[in-house]
Design an enzyme around this catalytic site. Structure first.
Site, short mmCIF file in Angstrom:
data_model
loop_
_atom_site.label_atom_id
_atom_site.label_comp_id
_atom_site.label_asym_id
_atom_site.label_seq_id
_atom_site.Cartn_x
_atom_site.Cartn_y
_atom_site.Cartn_z
CG HIS A 305 -2.08 0.91 1.14
ND1 HIS A 305 -2.00 2.25 1.37
CD2 HIS A 305 -3.35 0.65 0.76
CE1 HIS A 305 -3.19 2.79 1.18
NE2 HIS A 305 -4.03 1.85 0.81
CG ASP A 362 -8.34 -4.40 -2.70
OD1 ASP A 362 -7.57 -3.45 -2.96
OD2 ASP A 362 -9.58 -4.28 -2.66
C1 SDX Z 1 -6.23 -0.03 -2.82
O1 SDX Z 1 -4.51 4.55 -2.00
C2 SDX Z 1 -5.41 3.89 -1.38
O2 SDX Z 1 -5.77 4.24 -0.28
C3 SDX Z 1 -5.99 2.68 -2.13
C4 SDX Z 1 -6.97 1.84 -1.33
C5 SDX Z 1 -8.24 2.60 -1.05
O3 SDX Z 1 -8.97 2.21 -0.11
O4 SDX Z 1 -8.57 3.51 -1.86
O5 SDX Z 1 -6.40 1.42 -0.10
C6 SDX Z 1 -7.39 0.61 -2.12
O6 SDX Z 1 -5.99 0.30 -3.96
C7 SDX Z 1 -5.36 -0.99 -2.08
C8 SDX Z 1 -4.11 -1.46 -2.91
C9 SDX Z 1 -4.57 -2.56 -3.86
N1 SDX Z 1 -3.54 -2.89 -4.83
C10 SDX Z 1 -2.87 -4.07 -4.77
O7 SDX Z 1 -3.03 -4.90 -3.88
C11 SDX Z 1 -1.95 -4.32 -5.96
C12 SDX Z 1 -0.59 -4.87 -5.45
N2 SDX Z 1 0.08 -3.79 -4.71
C13 SDX Z 1 0.88 -2.89 -5.46
O8 SDX Z 1 0.92 -2.87 -6.79
C14 SDX Z 1 1.45 -1.73 -4.67
O9 SDX Z 1 1.75 -2.17 -3.41
C15 SDX Z 1 0.57 -0.49 -4.59
C16 SDX Z 1 0.13 -0.04 -5.95
C17 SDX Z 1 -0.65 -0.77 -3.76
C18 SDX Z 1 1.39 0.62 -3.92
O10 SDX Z 1 2.42 0.92 -4.79
P1 SDX Z 1 3.50 2.07 -4.43
O11 SDX Z 1 3.20 2.72 -3.13
O12 SDX Z 1 3.64 2.94 -5.63
O13 SDX Z 1 4.79 1.25 -4.16
P2 SDX Z 1 5.75 0.74 -5.29
O14 SDX Z 1 4.97 0.19 -6.44
O15 SDX Z 1 6.76 1.80 -5.55
O16 SDX Z 1 6.43 -0.51 -4.54
C19 SDX Z 1 7.46 -0.26 -3.60
C20 SDX Z 1 8.33 -1.52 -3.69
C21 SDX Z 1 8.70 -1.86 -5.14
O17 SDX Z 1 9.93 -2.54 -5.10
P3 SDX Z 1 11.28 -1.69 -5.53
O18 SDX Z 1 11.05 -1.19 -6.93
O19 SDX Z 1 11.37 -0.59 -4.50
O20 SDX Z 1 12.37 -2.72 -5.43
O21 SDX Z 1 7.57 -2.66 -3.22
C22 SDX Z 1 7.39 -3.58 -4.28
C23 SDX Z 1 7.64 -2.84 -5.57
O22 SDX Z 1 8.12 -3.75 -6.58
N3 SDX Z 1 5.98 -4.01 -4.19
C24 SDX Z 1 5.57 -5.27 -4.32
C25 SDX Z 1 4.18 -5.22 -4.11
N4 SDX Z 1 3.80 -3.97 -3.87
C26 SDX Z 1 4.92 -3.21 -3.92
N5 SDX Z 1 6.24 -6.41 -4.61
C27 SDX Z 1 5.48 -7.54 -4.67
N6 SDX Z 1 4.16 -7.59 -4.46
C28 SDX Z 1 3.46 -6.45 -4.19
N7 SDX Z 1 2.15 -6.49 -4.01
#
Ligand code: SDX
Length: 427
Positions: A305, A362
């Site tokens: 998140h 989720d």
């Molecule tokens: C919702 O914003 C909100 O409040 C949203 C929400 C709401 O109520 O409105 O809470 C609802 O959207 C919840 C999130 C649902 N999405 C997912 O579950 C999809 C999987 N998660 C991600 O794609 C990710 O965690 C996000 C999109 C939720 C957050 O992304 P960020 O904050 O932009 O973080 P990032 O993509 O920069 O990741 C940081 C690091 C990265 O690694 P590095 O490049 O630093 O090496 O963490 C890794 C990412 O690769 N990473 C993951 C991961 N999520 C982040 N690696 C593996 N699995 C994951 N799920």
């Protein structure tokens, strides 16, 4: 923190006021930055940017705290109702029983949609994704409710708000019925908001439909958990659309479109599809390895998140609700065990611990929704029903905020500088 932020840029010293909220990080007011320095800030994804002031929802990502108008989500989920939380988000205070009764009745009496809207569904293929249908029919509401599109009129804003909150379940149920080839059911105003939705979705004209109180309570709690969440992507979309003066129905349709993305509200559908692909706990290590592999775009859906760097408090309630629904429906789904095992292995893996990746709202919701009988494609539609309350509350707050003006970010231009056009024969 100090009351001013000072820094120098190209030899010029500049100073900006620091503003404090009631709780949470201070903000540096950089509205005069460009005028004073001829430079922009650069913050793709808005990781360090506050877009507005708001009184609605506060999140402490490090502590895993979520408050709606100051009330913790855990207390609201356990003790409140979705209609009461809707009233709270819209009005700022919990209602007395008379106020809640009036509000619920007002919403109930807006649950029907214009009869011609039913023809909109016939234009879609039966296998259209319900979110595609929702984007279309919610946007179309502005073609039917002209008397509540003047955003400068507070009365019209309230009527539009009530119409949107009330009609989303009806349209969502219609989208589901259309996909399974069953007739639409009209709302039954003797039922609760959530009971009405369950009947319109799973009832048929051929026989009476009995709302299961345990399912109704669980569904109502799921709506509470999804009601609002600060300036997330879809809420920011609604605010940006609203900042141009677009009518509220168009703004909510824009929010629905944004929510559909798998990185946002579409994650509940993606998370259950992922659990189905994993299947048994034995295959979990293979998927954890893929999630950690930089060359593999696969991510653990329902994990991580932008704000929560601790356990999403909504996921805690959601996990507890799984067992309640399983007991009430006398069902079990081995995917729940797979989900629990996946969480356990991930939270003991350095990669997820270092990056502070925890289950989010989720991760478990799909297991519950599937047990209740919703197809995976309806999961994000259910998220949209609940989040319409937050979108509408945030939209109203934005419209009445004296600081707000049309949202128009700038950019760091990296394209070609000016050059002369050459006719094709000279190229
Ligand atoms: C919702 O914003 C909100 O409040 C949203 C929400 C709401 O109520 O409105 O809470 C609802 O959207 C919840 C999130 C649902 N999405 C997912 O579950 C999809 C999987 N998660 C991600 O794609 C990710 O965690 C996000 C999109 C939720 C957050 O992304 P960020 O904050 O932009 O973080 P990032 O993509 O920069 O990741 C940081 C690091 C990265 O690694 P590095 O490049 O630093 O090496 O963490 C890794 C990412 O690769 N990473 C993951 C991961 N999520 C982040 N690696 C593996 N699995 C994951 N799920």
């Amino acid at each position: 923190m100090s009351d001013a932020a000072k820094f120098s840029l190209s030899g010029k010293d500049v100073e900006f006021p620091v503003m404090s909220g009631s709780v949470g990080p201070d903000v540096v007011d950089i509205r005069k930055l460009y005028a004073q320095t001829d430079a922009f800030t650069y913050d793709p994804g808005f990781t360090s940017t506050a877009s507005c002031q708001s009184k609605l929802t506060y999140i402490d990502g490090d502590e895993g705290v979520l408050l709606h108008r100051g009330y913790p989500i855990g207390e609201l989920a356990e003790q409140s109702s979705f209609m009461e939380v809707a009233y709270l988000l819209l009005n700022g205070e919990l209602p007395g029983s008379a106020e809640l009764g009036t509000f619920s009745r007002t919403i109930t009496r807006h649950t029907m949609v214009h009869e011609q809207l039913a023809t909109f569904f016939r234009g879609f293929r039966r296998d259209a994704h319900p979110m595609a249908i929702m984007c279309g029919v919610v946007g179309a509401l502005s073609a039917f409710y002209h008397d509540s599109t003047d955003i400068r009129d507070p009365e019209q804003r309230i009527i539009a708000s009530h119409r949107l909150i009330a009609k989303m379940p009806t349209l969502a149920a219609m989208a589901y019925k259309y996909s399974v080839g069953q007739p639409f059911l009209y709302p039954d105003n003797s039922l609760s908001y959530t009971g009405n939705f369950l009947r319109m979705t799973f009832g048929v004209p051929a026989e009476p439909y009995e709302v299961n109180p345990a399912v109704e309570k669980a569904m109502d709690r799921i709506f509470i958990l999804h009601a609002d969440h600060e300036q997330n992507a879809s809420t920011s979309t609604v605010r940006l659309a609203g900042s141009s003066g677009a009518n509220p129905f168009a703004c909510i349709a824009a929010g629905i479109a944004c929510l559909w993305g798998p990185a946002h509200g579409g994650a509940n559908e993606a998370a259950l599809n992922m659990l189905r692909e994993i299947g048994t706990p034995e295959r979990i290590p293979e998927f954890i390895a893929r999630a950690k592999d930089k060359n593999d775009p696969f991510r653990l859906m329902g994990f991580g998140h932008r704000v929560y760097k601790n356990y999403d408090p909504r996921a805690t309630v959601m996990q507890k609700t799984v067992r309640e629904v399983f007991d009430a429906l006398k069902v079990n789904d081995p995917l729940f065990e797979t989900a629990l095992r996946l969480e356990e292995l991930a939270l003991n893996d350095d990669y997820f611990v270092e990056k502070k990746l925890f289950p989010n709202v989720d991760f478990y919701s799909g297991v519950i929704l599937s047990a209740i009988g919703f197809p995976t494609s309806m999961f994000t539609v259910l998220f949209a029903i609940a989040r319409t309350v937050g979108w509408v509350a945030q939209w109203n707050e934005m419209i009445t905020d004296p600081d707000q003006k049309i949202g128009r970010p700038r950019q760091l231009y990296t394209g070609p500088t000016q050059r002369t056009y050459l006719p094709v024969e000279q190229r």
